[in-house]
Write a protein that holds these residues in place. Structure first.
Motif, short mmCIF file in Angstrom:
data_model
loop_
_atom_site.label_atom_id
_atom_site.label_comp_id
_atom_site.label_asym_id
_atom_site.label_seq_id
_atom_site.Cartn_x
_atom_site.Cartn_y
_atom_site.Cartn_z
N ILE A 284 -102.60 -1.01 12.44
CA ILE A 284 -102.73 0.30 13.09
C ILE A 284 -102.05 0.32 14.46
O ILE A 284 -101.40 1.29 14.83
N SER A 285 -102.18 -0.74 15.22
CA SER A 285 -101.64 -0.77 16.59
C SER A 285 -100.16 -0.40 16.67
O SER A 285 -99.78 0.40 17.53
N PRO A 286 -99.28 -0.92 15.80
CA PRO A 286 -97.87 -0.53 15.89
C PRO A 286 -97.65 0.96 15.65
O PRO A 286 -96.80 1.58 16.30
N ALA A 287 -98.43 1.56 14.76
CA ALA A 287 -98.30 3.00 14.50
C ALA A 287 -98.73 3.81 15.71
O ALA A 287 -98.09 4.80 16.07
N VAL A 288 -99.82 3.39 16.34
CA VAL A 288 -100.30 4.10 17.53
C VAL A 288 -99.29 3.96 18.65
O VAL A 288 -98.97 4.93 19.35
N LEU A 289 -98.74 2.77 18.84
CA LEU A 289 -97.74 2.54 19.87
C LEU A 289 -96.49 3.38 19.61
O LEU A 289 -95.93 3.98 20.53
N ALA A 290 -96.06 3.45 18.36
CA ALA A 290 -94.89 4.26 18.02
C ALA A 290 -95.15 5.75 18.30
O ALA A 290 -94.28 6.44 18.84
N GLY B 136 -94.33 10.49 21.77
CA GLY B 136 -94.86 11.51 22.66
C GLY B 136 -94.22 11.45 24.03
O GLY B 136 -93.86 12.48 24.60
N LEU B 137 -94.05 10.24 24.55
CA LEU B 137 -93.38 10.09 25.85
C LEU B 137 -91.94 10.59 25.78
O LEU B 137 -91.45 11.23 26.71
N ALA B 138 -91.25 10.29 24.68
CA ALA B 138 -89.87 10.76 24.52
C ALA B 138 -89.81 12.28 24.49
O ALA B 138 -88.92 12.89 25.09
N ALA B 139 -90.76 12.91 23.80
CA ALA B 139 -90.80 14.37 23.73
C ALA B 139 -91.05 14.97 25.11
O ALA B 139 -90.40 15.95 25.50
#
Length: 104
Positions: free
Chosen positions: A64-70, A75-78
């Motif tokens: 789950i952690s990699p998906a949350v980080l992605a 979100g930051l990119a947006a």
């Protein structure tokens, strides 16, 4: 981007007339700093993130952690994209050239 093309120039004009963006940013930074000083939120958040990661490792093997980080990075990119477009609208209103060169 069509929605941004319509709304950001109006937002930039409003901000240039009122200075609301800088005032809001300063108020939020001050409030967050005060809350953190009063309640120690950054310590709780760090502890909570560590516990969530440990639980992910135990329950899902860390899937789950990699998906949350992605998702966080997306979100930051947006947010960064919207900020760049807002600043571009402000430059255009001031008659300054775009950082991307002349628009077609």
């Amino acid at each position: 981007d069509a929605g941004l093309d319509l709304t950001l120039p109006a937002a930039a004009r409003f901000d240039m007339a009122t200075g609301v963006a800088a005032a809001t940013t300063n108020m939020l930074q001050s409030t967050i700093k005060d809350l953190n000083m009063k309640f120690g939120l950054s310590g709780y958040l760090s502890l909570g993130m560590g516990k969530a990661h440990d639980m992910d490792v135990k329950v899902t093997g860390g899937r789950i952690s990699p998906a949350v980080l992605a998702a966080y990075r997306m979100g930051l990119a947006a947010v960064g994209h919207v900020q760049e477009r807002f600043e571009e609208s402000r430059r255009e209103l001031r008659g300054q050239p775009s950082l991307d060169g002349p628009s077609a």
